[in-house]
Design an enzyme around this catalytic site. Structure first.
Site, PDB file in Angstrom:
ATOM      1  N   ASP A 221       0.829  -1.205   0.000  1.00  0.00           N
ATOM      2  CA  ASP A 221       0.000   0.000   0.000  1.00  0.00           C
ATOM      3  C   ASP A 221       0.868   1.262   0.000  1.00  0.00           C
ATOM      4  O   ASP A 221       0.342   2.364   0.001  1.00  0.00           O
ATOM      5  CB  ASP A 221      -0.932   0.001   1.223  1.00  0.00           C
ATOM      6  CG  ASP A 221      -2.081   0.977   1.082  1.00  0.00           C
ATOM      7  OD1 ASP A 221      -2.573   1.180  -0.047  1.00  0.00           O
ATOM      8  OD2 ASP A 221      -2.496   1.576   2.099  1.00  0.00           O
ATOM      9  N   SER A 245      -7.211   4.776  -0.225  1.00  0.00           N
ATOM     10  CA  SER A 245      -7.345   3.496  -0.920  1.00  0.00           C
ATOM     11  C   SER A 245      -8.806   3.073  -0.877  1.00  0.00           C
ATOM     12  O   SER A 245      -9.455   3.148   0.165  1.00  0.00           O
ATOM     13  CB  SER A 245      -6.476   2.434  -0.246  1.00  0.00           C
ATOM     14  OG  SER A 245      -5.117   2.836  -0.215  1.00  0.00           O
ATOM     15  N   GLN A 295      -4.831  -1.737  -7.347  1.00  0.00           N
ATOM     16  CA  GLN A 295      -5.565  -0.915  -6.386  1.00  0.00           C
ATOM     17  C   GLN A 295      -6.254   0.240  -7.094  1.00  0.00           C
ATOM     18  O   GLN A 295      -5.691   0.839  -8.008  1.00  0.00           O
ATOM     19  CB  GLN A 295      -4.627  -0.350  -5.316  1.00  0.00           C
ATOM     20  CG  GLN A 295      -5.342   0.475  -4.250  1.00  0.00           C
ATOM     21  CD  GLN A 295      -4.387   1.067  -3.211  1.00  0.00           C
ATOM     22  OE1 GLN A 295      -4.045   2.240  -3.275  1.00  0.00           O
ATOM     23  NE2 GLN A 295      -3.964   0.242  -2.258  1.00  0.00           N
TER      24      GLN A 295
END
Length: 306
Positions: A221, A245, A295
């Protein structure tokens, strides 16, 4: 978090160091969830957390919770997750595991992360009993070795005042930019939305395969949405950006160690409607493709804040 892990995290806070083995030990402590019931676990956040829980942390902890309900001979090969609400780092997170299926070759788990009675994160993970099959993989890009590049903290020194907590918070992951750091590319609109970094756990991890997978999940991430920002010449701290996110998917292809260098090759194929899509590929230093990431992130860009 177990009592030993809680003490380790407290000791880390007293040290006030920003990198190295003590900081990595703090991450290991965060991933050492407390088992409350058979399928219920509890985790906490670092005392120096920003205003919301880091997405990689909640994803890594959720995968720990799922993995602790699965036989060790079954290895996680994929996860798919949604970030539902911002997590509050000042209170514990409860992870509820649903044992969806235990098949002959595959095991499926669903995990809901809860704070104040509401879901903040949902993860589905699949585990597979390893078996032989077809083999092929893309090759790693030709990039300079990590030892030839400065650390992320060294790259940020001249920008520390503007970047604020981004530059000064403890970092359990050593990150070294192959491409120009995004804060140095502000104001430039680049034709290629790409971001490449070497990264590794900043120290030595125990020989626990699930832990290495969860540490890579945590690291996945980081820097991923930078591939979108660099295309538009903006960056956190310098410009008025609201980002988060939205969802996260990871596929694990081959065994690896998260405390050895891996190349994170990230690119953004598209952005529209205040959402951007980013993809990433993890390569071991010998060129082996070990994992793939996708993502979608929320990115509301209001303009220059300098």
């Amino acid at each position: 978090m177990t009592e030993a892990a809680r003490q380790a995290a407290a000791d880390l806070a007293k040290l006030g160091v920003l990198r190295g083995q003590p900081v990595l030990d703090g991450l290991v402590a965060l991933l050492d969830l407390e088992r409350i019931e058979e399928n219920i676990f509890r985790g906490v956040s670092p005392s120096d957390s920003p205003v919301r829980v880091f997405g990689g942390q909640v994803a890594g902890q959720a995968l720990v919770a799922a993995g602790r309900t699965v036989p060790p001979e079954r290895k996680v090969h994929s996860l798919h997750a949604y970030f539902i609400r911002a997590g509050d780092p000042s209170i514990p997170i409860v992870y509820e595991v649903d044992r969806i299926r235990d098949g002959r070759s595959f095991t499926t788990r669903r995990v809901i992360a809860v704070q104040r009675g509401k879901a903040i994160f949902a993860l589905s993970a699949s585990f597979h009993q390893l078996e032989p099959g077809a083999e092929h993989a893309e090759t790693m890009p030709d990039v300079p070795p990590p030892d030839a590049l400065p650390s992320r903290m060294e790259s940020m020194k001249a920008y520390a005042e503007k970047l604020g907590p981004i530059a000064t918070m403890p970092r359990p992951i050593d990150v070294r930019y192959v491409t120009d750091p995004p804060w140095e590319l502000r104001g430039q609109h680049n034709n290629q939305a790409r971001n490449q970094v070497w990264m590794r756990a900043d120290g030595t991890l125990p020989d626990d395969e699930l832990l290495h997978v969860c540490v890579l999940t945590y690291a996945s991430d980081m820097t991923l949405l930078d591939s979108i920002l660099v295309r538009h010449g903006v960056y956190w701290g310098f410009d008025r950006i609201l980002g988060a996110s939205l969802d996260h998917a990871l596929w694990f292809h081959r065994p690896f160690r998260a405390d050895e260098w891996v190349l994170y090759d990230c690119a953004s194929p598209t952005a529209s409607g205040a959402r951007g899509l980013a993809t990433g590929r993890f390569f071991a230093q010998d060129g082996t493709l070990i994992a793939t990431v996708v993502q979608e992130g929320l990115l509301r860009i209001a303009g220059d804040d300098s």
